[in-house]
Design a protein around this motif. Structure first.
Motif, PDB file in Angstrom:
ATOM      1  N   ASP A  84      74.427  24.941  32.207  1.00  0.00           N
ATOM      2  CA  ASP A  84      74.599  23.559  32.133  1.00  0.00           C
ATOM      3  C   ASP A  84      73.303  22.889  31.764  1.00  0.00           C
ATOM      4  OD1 ASP A  84      77.290  24.129  32.059  1.00  0.00           O
ATOM      5  OD2 ASP A  84      77.666  23.028  34.074  1.00  0.00           O
ATOM      6  N   HIS A  85      72.494  23.295  32.827  1.00  0.00           N
ATOM      7  CA  HIS A  85      71.107  22.712  32.590  1.00  0.00           C
ATOM      8  C   HIS A  85      70.367  22.614  31.172  1.00  0.00           C
ATOM      9  CE1 HIS A  85      67.284  20.701  33.718  1.00  0.00           C
ATOM     10  NE2 HIS A  85      66.733  21.984  33.557  1.00  0.00           N
ATOM     11  N   LYS A  90      68.844  21.068  25.751  1.00  0.00           N
ATOM     12  CA  LYS A  90      68.780  21.226  24.400  1.00  0.00           C
ATOM     13  C   LYS A  90      69.507  20.160  23.470  1.00  0.00           C
ATOM     14  CE  LYS A  90      69.255  25.053  20.973  1.00  0.00           C
ATOM     15  NZ  LYS A  90      69.897  26.189  20.675  1.00  0.00           N
ATOM     16  N   ILE A  91      70.356  19.544  24.202  1.00  0.00           N
ATOM     17  CA  ILE A  91      71.181  18.390  23.285  1.00  0.00           C
ATOM     18  C   ILE A  91      70.300  17.190  23.630  1.00  0.00           C
ATOM     19  CG2 ILE A  91      73.120  16.698  23.794  1.00  0.00           C
ATOM     20  CD1 ILE A  91      74.902  19.181  24.713  1.00  0.00           C
ATOM     21  N   ASN A 192      92.348  -2.468  27.226  1.00  0.00           N
ATOM     22  CA  ASN A 192      91.972  -1.612  26.315  1.00  0.00           C
ATOM     23  C   ASN A 192      91.614  -0.249  26.667  1.00  0.00           C
ATOM     24  OD1 ASN A 192      92.767  -3.252  23.657  1.00  0.00           O
ATOM     25  ND2 ASN A 192      91.358  -4.491  24.947  1.00  0.00           N
ATOM     26  N   LYS A 193      91.634   0.785  25.594  1.00  0.00           N
ATOM     27  CA  LYS A 193      91.415   1.944  26.098  1.00  0.00           C
ATOM     28  C   LYS A 193      90.072   2.476  25.942  1.00  0.00           C
ATOM     29  CE  LYS A 193      96.050   4.328  25.693  1.00  0.00           C
ATOM     30  NZ  LYS A 193      96.860   5.605  25.311  1.00  0.00           N
ATOM     31  N   ILE A 194      89.156   2.174  26.907  1.00  0.00           N
ATOM     32  CA  ILE A 194      87.590   2.349  26.818  1.00  0.00           C
ATOM     33  C   ILE A 194      87.228   3.646  27.710  1.00  0.00           C
ATOM     34  CG2 ILE A 194      85.340   1.423  27.033  1.00  0.00           C
ATOM     35  CD1 ILE A 194      87.135  -0.134  25.135  1.00  0.00           C
ATOM     36  N   ARG A 195      86.851   4.523  27.110  1.00  0.00           N
ATOM     37  CA  ARG A 195      86.621   5.985  27.708  1.00  0.00           C
ATOM     38  C   ARG A 195      85.300   5.853  27.695  1.00  0.00           C
ATOM     39  NH1 ARG A 195      91.873   6.859  29.387  1.00  0.00           N
ATOM     40  NH2 ARG A 195      93.485   7.000  27.959  1.00  0.00           N
ATOM     41  N   LEU A 196      84.617   6.181  29.040  1.00  0.00           N
ATOM     42  CA  LEU A 196      83.363   6.679  29.242  1.00  0.00           C
ATOM     43  C   LEU A 196      83.061   7.997  29.568  1.00  0.00           C
ATOM     44  CD1 LEU A 196      82.394   3.685  31.902  1.00  0.00           C
ATOM     45  CD2 LEU A 196      82.451   3.590  29.250  1.00  0.00           C
ATOM     46  N   ILE A 197      82.206   8.677  28.650  1.00  0.00           N
ATOM     47  CA  ILE A 197      81.991  10.139  28.701  1.00  0.00           C
ATOM     48  C   ILE A 197      80.483  10.292  29.195  1.00  0.00           C
ATOM     49  CG2 ILE A 197      81.894  12.173  27.440  1.00  0.00           C
ATOM     50  CD1 ILE A 197      84.080  11.283  25.903  1.00  0.00           C
ATOM     51  N   ASP A 198      80.277  10.695  30.317  1.00  0.00           N
ATOM     52  CA  ASP A 198      78.876  10.711  30.692  1.00  0.00           C
ATOM     53  C   ASP A 198      78.251  12.382  30.694  1.00  0.00           C
ATOM     54  OD1 ASP A 198      79.901  12.145  32.778  1.00  0.00           O
ATOM     55  OD2 ASP A 198      79.305  10.785  34.450  1.00  0.00           O
ATOM     56  N   ASN A 199      77.089  12.536  30.907  1.00  0.00           N
ATOM     57  CA  ASN A 199      76.698  14.079  30.939  1.00  0.00           C
ATOM     58  C   ASN A 199      77.685  15.120  31.272  1.00  0.00           C
ATOM     59  OD1 ASN A 199      76.340  13.524  33.654  1.00  0.00           O
ATOM     60  ND2 ASN A 199      73.982  13.682  33.512  1.00  0.00           N
ATOM     61  N   ARG A 207      82.438  22.720  26.996  1.00  0.00           N
ATOM     62  CA  ARG A 207      82.648  24.198  27.625  1.00  0.00           C
ATOM     63  C   ARG A 207      84.320  24.147  27.257  1.00  0.00           C
ATOM     64  NH1 ARG A 207      78.128  26.441  28.197  1.00  0.00           N
ATOM     65  NH2 ARG A 207      76.804  25.562  29.985  1.00  0.00           N
ATOM     66  N   ALA A 208      85.062  23.306  27.197  1.00  0.00           N
ATOM     67  CA  ALA A 208      86.687  23.462  26.753  1.00  0.00           C
ATOM     68  C   ALA A 208      86.535  24.099  25.535  1.00  0.00           C
ATOM     69  CB  ALA A 208      87.296  22.176  26.976  1.00  0.00           C
ATOM     70  N   LEU A 209      85.876  23.578  24.643  1.00  0.00           N
ATOM     71  CA  LEU A 209      85.734  24.182  23.204  1.00  0.00           C
ATOM     72  C   LEU A 209      85.337  25.437  23.243  1.00  0.00           C
ATOM     73  CD1 LEU A 209      84.454  21.250  21.004  1.00  0.00           C
ATOM     74  CD2 LEU A 209      86.391  22.285  21.248  1.00  0.00           C
ATOM     75  N   GLU A 210      84.341  25.926  23.788  1.00  0.00           N
ATOM     76  CA  GLU A 210      83.843  27.463  24.062  1.00  0.00           C
ATOM     77  C   GLU A 210      84.897  28.151  24.698  1.00  0.00           C
ATOM     78  OE1 GLU A 210      79.050  26.453  24.625  1.00  0.00           O
ATOM     79  OE2 GLU A 210      80.282  27.046  26.501  1.00  0.00           O
ATOM     80  N   ASP A 211      85.711  27.761  25.702  1.00  0.00           N
ATOM     81  CA  ASP A 211      86.789  28.626  25.984  1.00  0.00           C
ATOM     82  C   ASP A 211      87.700  28.990  25.281  1.00  0.00           C
ATOM     83  OD1 ASP A 211      85.642  28.543  28.429  1.00  0.00           O
ATOM     84  OD2 ASP A 211      86.962  27.079  29.307  1.00  0.00           O
ATOM     85  N   LYS A 212      87.888  28.153  23.999  1.00  0.00           N
ATOM     86  CA  LYS A 212      88.949  28.389  22.854  1.00  0.00           C
ATOM     87  C   LYS A 212      88.067  29.248  21.669  1.00  0.00           C
ATOM     88  CE  LYS A 212      92.059  26.263  24.742  1.00  0.00           C
ATOM     89  NZ  LYS A 212      93.422  27.113  25.170  1.00  0.00           N
ATOM     90  N   GLY A 213      87.058  29.661  22.058  1.00  0.00           N
ATOM     91  CA  GLY A 213      86.099  30.247  21.016  1.00  0.00           C
ATOM     92  C   GLY A 213      85.287  29.543  19.791  1.00  0.00           C
ATOM     93  N   VAL A 214      85.237  28.057  20.149  1.00  0.00           N
ATOM     94  CA  VAL A 214      84.807  27.113  19.127  1.00  0.00           C
ATOM     95  C   VAL A 214      83.525  26.763  19.707  1.00  0.00           C
ATOM     96  CG1 VAL A 214      84.752  25.001  18.109  1.00  0.00           C
ATOM     97  CG2 VAL A 214      86.791  26.390  18.434  1.00  0.00           C
ATOM     98  N   VAL A 215      82.268  26.916  19.038  1.00  0.00           N
ATOM     99  CA  VAL A 215      80.827  26.622  19.542  1.00  0.00           C
ATOM    100  C   VAL A 215      80.200  25.685  18.387  1.00  0.00           C
ATOM    101  CG1 VAL A 215      78.733  27.385  20.052  1.00  0.00           C
ATOM    102  CG2 VAL A 215      80.604  28.594  20.695  1.00  0.00           C
ATOM    103  N   VAL A 216      79.945  24.461  18.770  1.00  0.00           N
ATOM    104  CA  VAL A 216      79.442  23.654  17.726  1.00  0.00           C
ATOM    105  C   VAL A 216      77.801  23.749  17.718  1.00  0.00           C
ATOM    106  CG1 VAL A 216      78.979  21.049  16.987  1.00  0.00           C
ATOM    107  CG2 VAL A 216      81.197  21.937  17.821  1.00  0.00           C
TER     108      VAL A 216
END
Length: 268
Positions: A84-85, A90-91, A192-199, A207-216
């Motif tokens: 994760d670190h 890298k991001i 209103n739907k305001i979503r905060l996505i932190d690190n 990781r959820a995408l990677e579990d499905k075999g998707v790597v961006v």
């Protein structure tokens, strides 16, 4: 003070404590429950704001909905996954514009069509999302040490509030949000739907995408960004990668900008 007076004081204090102690216990118990509920609310907000139910679809279905094929490992030459670190580092090494494009690709794998807005002229909106005929909006902040302040979240809300017709607004950062920013979203956005996505939330989505075999893929800039060069003009700064406002082409600029406006081509 005689023994009678002392005894009277002791008895009075004992009776007072017996009467007051239930109220004291109730007061601190209420404060504990309130703090626990606030902590649970923050934990829920940290979870990825994207509709995680959509991760239940297969990677192939996600790829078909976005016309993107998942990038999978080469089994004959396995690659050690990043921690994760390492992944977050890298991001954070990406340019702000590359970071916006990367976030847009993540949303595309959740069934959205995503379009980045013109760099530096986005009016507070970095990405426009389309899904099921509804528009949603994203702002991205690639921060390393800086915390997203309530003023930034408030400005973003002001930019999108009149356009949220069933859609959502996502604020994505590589660091964290201030407690005031989270309170603003919780109490001041009128439903209103305001979503905060932190690190943490961002890593969870990846990781959820990677579990499905998707790597961006993340642009590899280590070959140029890790070589620190002193600025030849001011000697006090160092060269950092910047991007042209016109065509987003990379170039070296001084870290002391705007005091020093030295520029140099990447390949020089």
């Amino acid at each position: 003070m005689d023994s009678y007076t002392v005894g009277t004081v002791v008895i009075f204090c004992s009776i007072t404590w017996i009467i007051a102690s239930p109220f004291v216990v109730f007061y601190y118990h209420k404060r504990y429950i309130t703090a626990y509920r606030e902590l649970e609310e923050l934990r829920r907000e940290v979870s990825p704001a994207v509709d995680i139910q959509s991760t239940q679809m297969s990677a192939s279905e996600g790829a078909q909905s976005t016309n993107k094929q998942p990038i999978t490992e080469n089994r004959s030459n396995p690659v050690t996954p990043l921690s994760d670190h390492e992944l977050l580092t890298k991001i954070r090494s990406m340019s702000p514009y590359d970071f916006e494009k990367y976030i847009a690709q993540l949303f595309e794998h959740f069934g959205y069509s995503a379009a980045t807005t013109p760099y530096k002229r986005d009016g507070g909106i970095d990405i426009v999302l389309y899904k099921n005929g509804v528009q949603s909006y994203v702002q991205c902040k690639k921060y390393i040490k800086q915390i997203v302040k309530v003023s930034e979240v408030r400005d973003f809300y002001g930019a999108v509030v009149d356009h949220l017709h069933g859609g959502e607004a996502f604020f994505v950062t590589t660091n964290i949000f201030s407690s005031d920013a989270r309170r603003f979203v919780k109490y001041s956005t009128n439903g209103n739907k305001i979503r905060l996505i932190d690190n943490t939330g961002l890593l969870t989505i990846i990781r959820a995408l990677e579990d499905k075999g998707v790597v961006v893929p993340i642009p590899d800039v280590s070959d140029i960004s890790q070589k620190i060069k002193p600025c030849p003009r001011c000697r006090g700064g160092h060269l950092v990668i910047r991007h042209s406002k016109n065509n987003h082409s990379p170039f070296y600029g001084c870290s002391n900008y705007p005091e020093c406006r030295y520029m140099q081509k990447i390949n020089s």
